[in-house]
Design a protein around this motif. Sequence first.
Motif, PDB file in Angstrom:
ATOM      1  N   PHE A 152       0.840  -1.188   0.000  1.00 51.23           N
ATOM      2  CA  PHE A 152       0.000   0.000   0.000  1.00 51.23           C
ATOM      3  C   PHE A 152       0.880   1.245   0.000  1.00 51.23           C
ATOM      4  CE2 PHE A 152      -2.498  -2.933   2.897  1.00 51.23           C
ATOM      5  CZ  PHE A 152      -3.116  -3.564   1.849  1.00 51.23           C
ATOM      6  N   THR A 153       0.588   2.171  -0.869  1.00 51.91           N
ATOM      7  CA  THR A 153       1.374   3.405  -0.919  1.00 51.91           C
ATOM      8  C   THR A 153       0.599   4.574  -0.344  1.00 51.91           C
ATOM      9  OG1 THR A 153       0.612   3.776  -3.171  1.00 51.91           O
ATOM     10  CG2 THR A 153       2.750   2.728  -2.915  1.00 51.91           C
ATOM     11  N   LYS A 154      -0.717   4.531  -0.433  1.00 52.37           N
ATOM     12  CA  LYS A 154      -1.522   5.646   0.045  1.00 52.37           C
ATOM     13  C   LYS A 154      -2.117   5.378   1.426  1.00 52.37           C
ATOM     14  CE  LYS A 154      -2.690   6.938  -4.630  1.00 52.37           C
ATOM     15  NZ  LYS A 154      -3.706   7.045  -5.638  1.00 52.37           N
ATOM     16  N   ALA A 155      -1.772   4.258   2.031  1.00 51.82           N
ATOM     17  CA  ALA A 155      -2.389   3.885   3.301  1.00 51.82           C
ATOM     18  C   ALA A 155      -1.887   4.735   4.458  1.00 51.82           C
ATOM     19  CB  ALA A 155      -2.131   2.407   3.601  1.00 51.82           C
ATOM     20  N   ARG A 156      -0.652   5.177   4.382  1.00 52.79           N
ATOM     21  CA  ARG A 156      -0.106   5.980   5.474  1.00 52.79           C
ATOM     22  C   ARG A 156      -0.363   7.448   5.182  1.00 52.79           C
ATOM     23  NH1 ARG A 156       5.235   3.367   4.723  1.00 52.79           N
ATOM     24  NH2 ARG A 156       4.175   1.590   3.890  1.00 52.79           N
ATOM     25  N   ARG A 157      -1.085   8.075   6.088  1.00 50.88           N
ATOM     26  CA  ARG A 157      -1.420   9.492   5.932  1.00 50.88           C
ATOM     27  C   ARG A 157      -1.056  10.216   7.208  1.00 50.88           C
ATOM     28  NH1 ARG A 157      -7.196   8.687   3.180  1.00 50.88           N
ATOM     29  NH2 ARG A 157      -6.453   8.104   1.131  1.00 50.88           N
ATOM     30  N   ARG A 158      -0.966  11.491   7.088  1.00 50.12           N
ATOM     31  CA  ARG A 158      -0.598  12.314   8.236  1.00 50.12           C
ATOM     32  C   ARG A 158      -1.596  12.134   9.389  1.00 50.12           C
ATOM     33  NH1 ARG A 158       1.138  18.359   7.197  1.00 50.12           N
ATOM     34  NH2 ARG A 158       3.106  17.988   8.217  1.00 50.12           N
ATOM     35  N   LYS A 207       7.420  -7.868  -5.008  1.00 48.65           N
ATOM     36  CA  LYS A 207       7.053  -7.645  -6.406  1.00 48.65           C
ATOM     37  C   LYS A 207       5.674  -8.252  -6.700  1.00 48.65           C
ATOM     38  CE  LYS A 207       8.567  -8.638 -11.106  1.00 48.65           C
ATOM     39  NZ  LYS A 207       9.518  -9.347 -11.947  1.00 48.65           N
ATOM     40  N   THR A 208       5.429  -9.468  -6.213  1.00 43.08           N
ATOM     41  CA  THR A 208       4.143 -10.131  -6.439  1.00 43.08           C
ATOM     42  C   THR A 208       3.020  -9.386  -5.723  1.00 43.08           C
ATOM     43  OG1 THR A 208       5.244 -12.264  -6.686  1.00 43.08           O
ATOM     44  CG2 THR A 208       2.886 -12.309  -6.222  1.00 43.08           C
ATOM     45  N   LYS A 209       3.295  -8.912  -4.500  1.00 41.32           N
ATOM     46  CA  LYS A 209       2.287  -8.139  -3.764  1.00 41.32           C
ATOM     47  C   LYS A 209       1.892  -6.891  -4.542  1.00 41.32           C
ATOM     48  CE  LYS A 209       3.812  -9.507   0.862  1.00 41.32           C
ATOM     49  NZ  LYS A 209       4.435  -9.037   2.119  1.00 41.32           N
ATOM     50  N   ALA A 210       2.902  -6.173  -5.041  1.00 38.10           N
ATOM     51  CA  ALA A 210       2.639  -4.953  -5.798  1.00 38.10           C
ATOM     52  C   ALA A 210       1.882  -5.267  -7.095  1.00 38.10           C
ATOM     53  CB  ALA A 210       3.950  -4.236  -6.113  1.00 38.10           C
ATOM     54  N   GLU A 211       2.256  -6.364  -7.751  1.00 34.55           N
ATOM     55  CA  GLU A 211       1.589  -6.784  -8.993  1.00 34.55           C
ATOM     56  C   GLU A 211       0.125  -7.117  -8.724  1.00 34.55           C
ATOM     57  OE1 GLU A 211       1.866 -10.442 -12.271  1.00 34.55           O
ATOM     58  OE2 GLU A 211       3.315 -10.339 -10.631  1.00 34.55           O
ATOM     59  N   LEU A 212      -0.106  -7.839  -7.650  1.00 35.35           N
ATOM     60  CA  LEU A 212      -1.468  -8.229  -7.279  1.00 35.35           C
ATOM     61  C   LEU A 212      -2.314  -6.990  -6.986  1.00 35.35           C
ATOM     62  CD1 LEU A 212      -3.383 -10.584  -6.654  1.00 35.35           C
ATOM     63  CD2 LEU A 212      -2.445 -10.626  -4.342  1.00 35.35           C
ATOM     64  N   LEU A 213      -1.782  -6.067  -6.217  1.00 36.32           N
ATOM     65  CA  LEU A 213      -2.516  -4.857  -5.883  1.00 36.32           C
ATOM     66  C   LEU A 213      -2.829  -4.044  -7.134  1.00 36.32           C
ATOM     67  CD1 LEU A 213      -3.558  -3.442  -3.304  1.00 36.32           C
ATOM     68  CD2 LEU A 213      -1.525  -2.037  -3.398  1.00 36.32           C
ATOM     69  N   LYS A 214      -1.866  -3.935  -8.035  1.00 39.48           N
ATOM     70  CA  LYS A 214      -2.071  -3.189  -9.281  1.00 39.48           C
ATOM     71  C   LYS A 214      -3.165  -3.839 -10.127  1.00 39.48           C
ATOM     72  CE  LYS A 214       0.326  -1.442 -13.321  1.00 39.48           C
ATOM     73  NZ  LYS A 214       1.562  -1.409 -14.085  1.00 39.48           N
ATOM     74  N   LYS A 215      -3.145  -5.162 -10.214  1.00 39.17           N
ATOM     75  CA  LYS A 215      -4.158  -5.871 -10.999  1.00 39.17           C
ATOM     76  C   LYS A 215      -5.545  -5.724 -10.382  1.00 39.17           C
ATOM     77  CE  LYS A 215      -1.249  -9.092 -13.473  1.00 39.17           C
ATOM     78  NZ  LYS A 215      -0.976 -10.487 -13.797  1.00 39.17           N
ATOM     79  N   PHE A 216      -5.610  -5.718  -9.056  1.00 42.34           N
ATOM     80  CA  PHE A 216      -6.900  -5.488  -8.406  1.00 42.34           C
ATOM     81  C   PHE A 216      -7.424  -4.109  -8.768  1.00 42.34           C
ATOM     82  CE2 PHE A 216      -6.205  -8.591  -4.641  1.00 42.34           C
ATOM     83  CZ  PHE A 216      -6.679  -9.629  -5.412  1.00 42.34           C
ATOM     84  N   GLY A 217      -6.548  -3.113  -8.755  1.00 38.53           N
ATOM     85  CA  GLY A 217      -6.943  -1.749  -9.108  1.00 38.53           C
ATOM     86  C   GLY A 217      -7.426  -1.662 -10.537  1.00 38.53           C
ATOM     87  N   ASN A 218      -6.731  -2.339 -11.452  1.00 37.46           N
ATOM     88  CA  ASN A 218      -7.133  -2.338 -12.862  1.00 37.46           C
ATOM     89  C   ASN A 218      -8.474  -3.034 -13.042  1.00 37.46           C
ATOM     90  OD1 ASN A 218      -4.784  -1.025 -13.553  1.00 37.46           O
ATOM     91  ND2 ASN A 218      -3.716  -2.881 -14.177  1.00 37.46           N
ATOM     92  N   ARG A 219      -8.703  -4.125 -12.355  1.00 37.62           N
ATOM     93  CA  ARG A 219      -9.972  -4.864 -12.463  1.00 37.62           C
ATOM     94  C   ARG A 219     -11.120  -4.015 -11.951  1.00 37.62           C
ATOM     95  NH1 ARG A 219      -8.911  -8.034 -16.124  1.00 37.62           N
ATOM     96  NH2 ARG A 219      -7.589  -9.795 -15.706  1.00 37.62           N
ATOM     97  N   ARG A 220     -10.885  -3.294 -10.865  1.00 37.66           N
ATOM     98  CA  ARG A 220     -11.933  -2.474 -10.276  1.00 37.66           C
ATOM     99  C   ARG A 220     -12.368  -1.381 -11.245  1.00 37.66           C
ATOM    100  NH1 ARG A 220     -13.053   1.817  -7.459  1.00 37.66           N
ATOM    101  NH2 ARG A 220     -11.059   2.748  -7.059  1.00 37.66           N
ATOM    102  N   LYS A 221     -11.410  -0.795 -11.934  1.00 38.59           N
ATOM    103  CA  LYS A 221     -11.735   0.273 -12.892  1.00 38.59           C
ATOM    104  C   LYS A 221     -12.568  -0.259 -14.047  1.00 38.59           C
ATOM    105  CE  LYS A 221      -7.587   2.818 -11.783  1.00 38.59           C
ATOM    106  NZ  LYS A 221      -6.187   2.944 -12.111  1.00 38.59           N
TER     107      LYS A 221
END
Length: 154
Positions: free
Chosen positions: A15-21, A50-64
């Motif tokens: 997750f890249t956007k999960a940590r917020r101020r 790498k696999t975690k990031a790939e999986l997350l990216k694919k989930f995002g693409n599927r959702r769109k």
Amino acid sequence: MPVKTVQKAIDEGPFTKARRRSGRALCETDLMYLVTIRKLDPSAVKLSKKTKAELLKKFGNRRKRTSSADVTAGGLIFRIKTMQRELRDRLSKLQQAKRMVVSDPEIRGGLPVIKGTRIGVYEIAGMLDQGDTEEALLEGYPALKREQLELAKI
């Protein structure tokens, strides 16, 4: 899923956007990822960063694309439709739990209680975690319903 597991997933990625101020927040794609890894046996399957990031990216693409096709990552196949159904069910239960809880400064100093009672939500959840049975709690707290016990865990 234990909070510790979620915190670890946030800390270790992907997750890249999960940590917020102001705290931690997860989007729908992140939740799909968590529902998915919850099903994996960590002693049998270890996902690389790498696999975690790939999986997350694919989930995002599927959702769109609102596609329910399966996703493959790291040589594994993930059934999206099943994960989406589970996520919807869990989010629905979370909404029910939120509606069931009230926090009023006039009732028990503002501690969260089950609506229509003075019974603390955390107390009920704690008793269930410590091994008290639903039957014993329903007998001890006649104002409670079985559904409320289930939602108190959430």
